[in-house]
Design a protein around this motif. Structure first.
Motif, PDB file in Angstrom:
ATOM      1  N   TYR A  17       0.835  -1.184   0.000  1.00 32.74           N
ATOM      2  CA  TYR A  17       0.000   0.000   0.000  1.00 32.74           C
ATOM      3  C   TYR A  17       0.875   1.241   0.000  1.00 32.74           C
ATOM      4  O   TYR A  17       1.791   1.366   0.809  1.00 32.74           O
ATOM      5  CB  TYR A  17      -0.906   0.026   1.236  1.00 32.74           C
ATOM      6  CG  TYR A  17      -2.025   1.029   1.091  1.00 32.74           C
ATOM      7  CD1 TYR A  17      -3.256   0.642   0.597  1.00 32.74           C
ATOM      8  CD2 TYR A  17      -1.837   2.365   1.404  1.00 32.74           C
ATOM      9  CE1 TYR A  17      -4.282   1.550   0.424  1.00 32.74           C
ATOM     10  CE2 TYR A  17      -2.850   3.287   1.231  1.00 32.74           C
ATOM     11  CZ  TYR A  17      -4.070   2.872   0.743  1.00 32.74           C
ATOM     12  OH  TYR A  17      -5.083   3.776   0.564  1.00 32.74           O
ATOM     13  N   LYS A  18       0.581   2.115  -0.938  1.00 34.10           N
ATOM     14  CA  LYS A  18       1.276   3.397  -0.958  1.00 34.10           C
ATOM     15  C   LYS A  18       0.255   4.447  -0.575  1.00 34.10           C
ATOM     16  O   LYS A  18      -0.759   4.623  -1.250  1.00 34.10           O
ATOM     17  CB  LYS A  18       1.850   3.669  -2.344  1.00 34.10           C
ATOM     18  CG  LYS A  18       2.732   4.890  -2.374  1.00 34.10           C
ATOM     19  CD  LYS A  18       3.366   5.068  -3.732  1.00 34.10           C
ATOM     20  CE  LYS A  18       4.128   6.377  -3.777  1.00 34.10           C
ATOM     21  NZ  LYS A  18       4.443   6.766  -5.147  1.00 34.10           N
ATOM     22  N   CYS A  19       0.525   5.122   0.508  1.00 32.71           N
ATOM     23  CA  CYS A  19      -0.491   5.983   1.096  1.00 32.71           C
ATOM     24  C   CYS A  19      -0.412   7.422   0.578  1.00 32.71           C
ATOM     25  O   CYS A  19       0.647   8.037   0.577  1.00 32.71           O
ATOM     26  CB  CYS A  19      -0.306   5.963   2.605  1.00 32.71           C
ATOM     27  SG  CYS A  19      -1.725   6.571   3.466  1.00 32.71           S
ATOM     28  N   ASP A  20      -1.568   7.909   0.165  1.00 33.17           N
ATOM     29  CA  ASP A  20      -1.677   9.313  -0.234  1.00 33.17           C
ATOM     30  C   ASP A  20      -1.873  10.135   1.037  1.00 33.17           C
ATOM     31  O   ASP A  20      -2.312   9.620   2.058  1.00 33.17           O
ATOM     32  CB  ASP A  20      -2.892   9.451  -1.162  1.00 33.17           C
ATOM     33  CG  ASP A  20      -2.900  10.768  -1.914  1.00 33.17           C
ATOM     34  OD1 ASP A  20      -2.007  11.613  -1.660  1.00 33.17           O
ATOM     35  OD2 ASP A  20      -3.799  10.959  -2.747  1.00 33.17           O
ATOM     36  N   GLY A  88      -3.662   7.846  -9.152  1.00 35.53           N
ATOM     37  CA  GLY A  88      -2.705   6.934  -9.788  1.00 35.53           C
ATOM     38  C   GLY A  88      -1.418   6.825  -9.004  1.00 35.53           C
ATOM     39  O   GLY A  88      -0.847   7.828  -8.595  1.00 35.53           O
ATOM     40  N   GLY A  89      -0.983   5.596  -8.792  1.00 31.57           N
ATOM     41  CA  GLY A  89       0.260   5.375  -8.060  1.00 31.57           C
ATOM     42  C   GLY A  89       0.059   5.169  -6.576  1.00 31.57           C
ATOM     43  O   GLY A  89       0.926   4.656  -5.889  1.00 31.57           O
ATOM     44  N   TYR A  90      -1.141   5.584  -6.078  1.00 30.41           N
ATOM     45  CA  TYR A  90      -1.415   5.386  -4.666  1.00 30.41           C
ATOM     46  C   TYR A  90      -2.405   4.237  -4.506  1.00 30.41           C
ATOM     47  O   TYR A  90      -3.021   3.788  -5.466  1.00 30.41           O
ATOM     48  CB  TYR A  90      -2.012   6.656  -4.044  1.00 30.41           C
ATOM     49  CG  TYR A  90      -1.022   7.779  -3.956  1.00 30.41           C
ATOM     50  CD1 TYR A  90      -0.053   7.788  -2.950  1.00 30.41           C
ATOM     51  CD2 TYR A  90      -1.050   8.823  -4.867  1.00 30.41           C
ATOM     52  CE1 TYR A  90       0.868   8.820  -2.860  1.00 30.41           C
ATOM     53  CE2 TYR A  90      -0.136   9.862  -4.793  1.00 30.41           C
ATOM     54  CZ  TYR A  90       0.817   9.855  -3.787  1.00 30.41           C
ATOM     55  OH  TYR A  90       1.721  10.871  -3.702  1.00 30.41           O
ATOM     56  N   GLY A  91      -2.579   3.825  -3.254  1.00 30.60           N
ATOM     57  CA  GLY A  91      -3.552   2.776  -2.971  1.00 30.60           C
ATOM     58  C   GLY A  91      -2.910   1.414  -2.914  1.00 30.60           C
ATOM     59  O   GLY A  91      -1.702   1.279  -2.743  1.00 30.60           O
ATOM     60  N   ILE A  92      -3.745   0.418  -3.131  1.00 26.54           N
ATOM     61  CA  ILE A  92      -3.325  -0.948  -2.827  1.00 26.54           C
ATOM     62  C   ILE A  92      -2.854  -1.678  -4.085  1.00 26.54           C
ATOM     63  O   ILE A  92      -3.363  -1.445  -5.182  1.00 26.54           O
ATOM     64  CB  ILE A  92      -4.492  -1.683  -2.154  1.00 26.54           C
ATOM     65  CG1 ILE A  92      -3.975  -2.860  -1.344  1.00 26.54           C
ATOM     66  CG2 ILE A  92      -5.533  -2.119  -3.146  1.00 26.54           C
ATOM     67  CD1 ILE A  92      -4.957  -3.276  -0.274  1.00 26.54           C
TER      68      ILE A  92
END
Ligand code: SF4
Ligand code: SF4
Length: 97
Positions: A17-20, A88-92
């Motif tokens: 997960y990349k968090c915004d 885009g690029g964030y999330g799971i």
């Protein structure tokens, strides 16, 4: 075990997960939550994202825990949750292997 059989570890996937820093989940009207008697969101979310904060009388949103299952798009009885996919690029990301 034959080569055609899959072990459990083969079926497991990892979640990245990349968090915004901005929530992709927005409560539309705080007043609607205040009047909501069932607080369904506290129960239907598999990731416990929503929680009724009694003292502050608001629904808190731990958006960073969202696994993007989409349930809250349809399950709030008052349609009080604005839901979009993370930018885009964030999330799971589900990665099999
Ligand atoms: S988000 Fe929907 S289900 Fe949750 S407290 Fe508010 S109105 Fe009720
Ligand atoms: S999309 Fe699914 S996991 Fe994310 S907040 Fe809604 S119900 Fe919870």
């Amino acid at each position: 075990m034959s080569q055609s059989q899959c072990g459990v570890s083969d079926r497991l996937f990892t979640i990245r997960y990349k968090c915004d820093d901005q929530s992709h989940l927005i409560i539309k009207e705080a007043d609607t939550c205040l009047k909501c008697t069932t607080k369904d969101c506290n129960y239907f979310c598999p990731s416990d994202v929503y929680e009724w904060e009694k003292k502050l009388k608001i629904t808190t949103v731990a958006y960073e825990n969202c696994i993007e299952c989409g349930t809250c798009r349809i399950a709030c009885p008052s349609d009080n949750i604005h839901w979009v996919y993370p930018k885009g690029g964030y999330g799971i990301t589900y990665k099999y292997g």
